[in-house]
Structures are given as C-alpha cells and as structure tokens.
Design a protein around this motif. Sequence first.
Motif, PDB file in Angstrom:
ATOM      1  N   TYR A  82      44.869 -58.203  35.429  1.00 49.65           N
ATOM      2  CA  TYR A  82      44.652 -56.900  34.803  1.00 49.65           C
ATOM      3  C   TYR A  82      43.858 -57.009  33.502  1.00 49.65           C
ATOM      4  O   TYR A  82      43.660 -56.008  32.803  1.00 49.65           O
TER       5      TYR A  82
ATOM      6  N   ALA B 182      45.651 -48.979  32.071  1.00 46.31           N
ATOM      7  CA  ALA B 182      46.845 -49.672  32.558  1.00 46.31           C
ATOM      8  C   ALA B 182      47.974 -48.682  32.836  1.00 46.31           C
ATOM      9  O   ALA B 182      48.676 -48.801  33.843  1.00 46.31           O
TER      10      ALA B 182
ATOM     11  N   LEU C  11      47.158 -46.761  36.022  1.00 44.33           N
ATOM     12  CA  LEU C  11      47.403 -47.633  37.166  1.00 44.33           C
ATOM     13  C   LEU C  11      48.902 -47.774  37.431  1.00 44.33           C
ATOM     14  O   LEU C  11      49.358 -47.664  38.573  1.00 44.33           O
ATOM     15  N   ARG C  12      49.666 -47.993  36.391  1.00 41.04           N
ATOM     16  CA  ARG C  12      51.123 -48.131  36.529  1.00 41.04           C
ATOM     17  C   ARG C  12      51.728 -46.856  37.123  1.00 41.04           C
ATOM     18  O   ARG C  12      52.606 -46.919  37.991  1.00 41.04           O
TER      19      ARG C  12
ATOM     20  N   LEU D  67      41.670 -54.181  31.069  1.00 43.60           N
ATOM     21  CA  LEU D  67      42.036 -52.773  31.180  1.00 43.60           C
ATOM     22  C   LEU D  67      42.507 -52.264  29.824  1.00 43.60           C
ATOM     23  O   LEU D  67      43.212 -52.964  29.092  1.00 43.60           O
TER      24      LEU D  67
ATOM     25  N   THR E  83      48.161 -59.820  40.404  1.00 43.76           N
ATOM     26  CA  THR E  83      46.887 -59.212  40.021  1.00 43.76           C
ATOM     27  C   THR E  83      46.462 -59.663  38.635  1.00 43.76           C
ATOM     28  O   THR E  83      47.281 -60.017  37.795  1.00 43.76           O
TER      29      THR E  83
ATOM     30  N   ILE F 224      45.454 -50.271  44.597  1.00 47.20           N
ATOM     31  CA  ILE F 224      44.401 -51.028  43.908  1.00 47.20           C
ATOM     32  C   ILE F 224      43.026 -50.610  44.415  1.00 47.20           C
ATOM     33  O   ILE F 224      42.122 -50.338  43.621  1.00 47.20           O
TER      34      ILE F 224
ATOM     35  N   ARG G 178      38.737 -54.414  37.621  1.00 47.19           N
ATOM     36  CA  ARG G 178      40.139 -54.767  37.440  1.00 47.19           C
ATOM     37  C   ARG G 178      40.999 -53.577  37.767  1.00 47.19           C
ATOM     38  O   ARG G 178      40.598 -52.463  37.542  1.00 47.19           O
ATOM     39  N   PRO G 179      42.165 -53.765  38.319  1.00 51.18           N
ATOM     40  CA  PRO G 179      42.842 -55.023  38.559  1.00 51.18           C
ATOM     41  C   PRO G 179      42.227 -55.739  39.750  1.00 51.18           C
ATOM     42  O   PRO G 179      41.776 -55.120  40.707  1.00 51.18           O
TER      43      PRO G 179
END
Length: 176
Positions: A30, A38, A41-42, A33, A28, A96, A107-108
């Motif tokens: 990223y 981030a 998302l993580r 971000l 991806t 995603i 993004r991602p």
Amino acid sequence: MALTREQKAVAVEALQEKLRATPTIYLTDYAGLTVEQANTLRNRFREAGVEFRVIKNTLLRLAMEKVGGYEELFDHLHGPTAVAFSEEPAAPARVIKRYLEETSLERPALKGAFVDGAVFHEDALEALAALKSKDELIGDILGLLLAPITNVVGGLQAQGGNLVGALKTIAERGEA
C-alpha cells in the motif's frame, strides 16, 4: 511506539487465530497511498466483508510459521504490507481491481494471496478477481441439477398437450 515482548506474543497469538479462521488472505503493498486514499480503500474492503489492516511483517511471519502452510508467502513479506482477510476468495481481488481501475493508481499492489491452501503470486490479480463466489458456484450446480428435471417436466407437459389435442381432434371428427 515499540511493542513489548508480551504485546508481540499477544499479537502473534491473535494473528494465528485469524489465519486459522480465515480461508483467504491477500498480502498487498500500500506504499504511496495518501491517508484519504487508504481510508477509501479500507471502506471499500469493509463494504465487501473484507478485513483490511496493516501488520508488521515479522509478526505476520511468526504467526504464519506457527500455523504452517504459508511458507511460499514468506518471500512477499518485505516493505509495507497490508493484509486483507476474507471468507470469500474473490472479494479482495475485486475490490483491489475496481479501486485501481477507478483511481488509475498503481497501489495497492498484490504481493501474494493464500486461498484455501493455494498460493497465488503478484501476477494473479485478474485470475483471482474472476473466481466465482461460493454462492455463485452453488447456484450453477443447482441449475445443472435442476435442468434435467425441468426437461422431463417440459417433455411430459408437451406429450400431455399432444395427447389432449389428439383426443379433441378425434372427438370433433366423431361429432361431424
């Protein structure tokens, strides 16, 4: 801080092991971000059982070359790359897709994916998100296998009910 040659060798070896052990990887982009985005998302990836981390393209490429079979993904190893490792083929795509829908961000972005030997490119996010999980596929197969048995049992019960009803009717007529 730059990695030493020994650190790079250790990192490549660890990546090789990860690539061999994991049937699904997503590359991806990223870039753009914020740290907060981030981290969110993580966390979502972690909740879905997906390992998501930033890896240097050169180290990832070296590991992929040594493992073999990833040649089609080499063109996607440019710019900032974060990799999602998963046992479940659709899990990263679903995370995603949901994240993009909820945040209205771009993004991602999917660069490419490797799923059980098949390579998918950046335009395959929708198709990957629609894949059924292994548990869903097993459930579908079991349902298909059990359907004939259910039909036979239902048919036998219905015939038995008809027979009992007919015998009851004959018995009632005999008494009258």
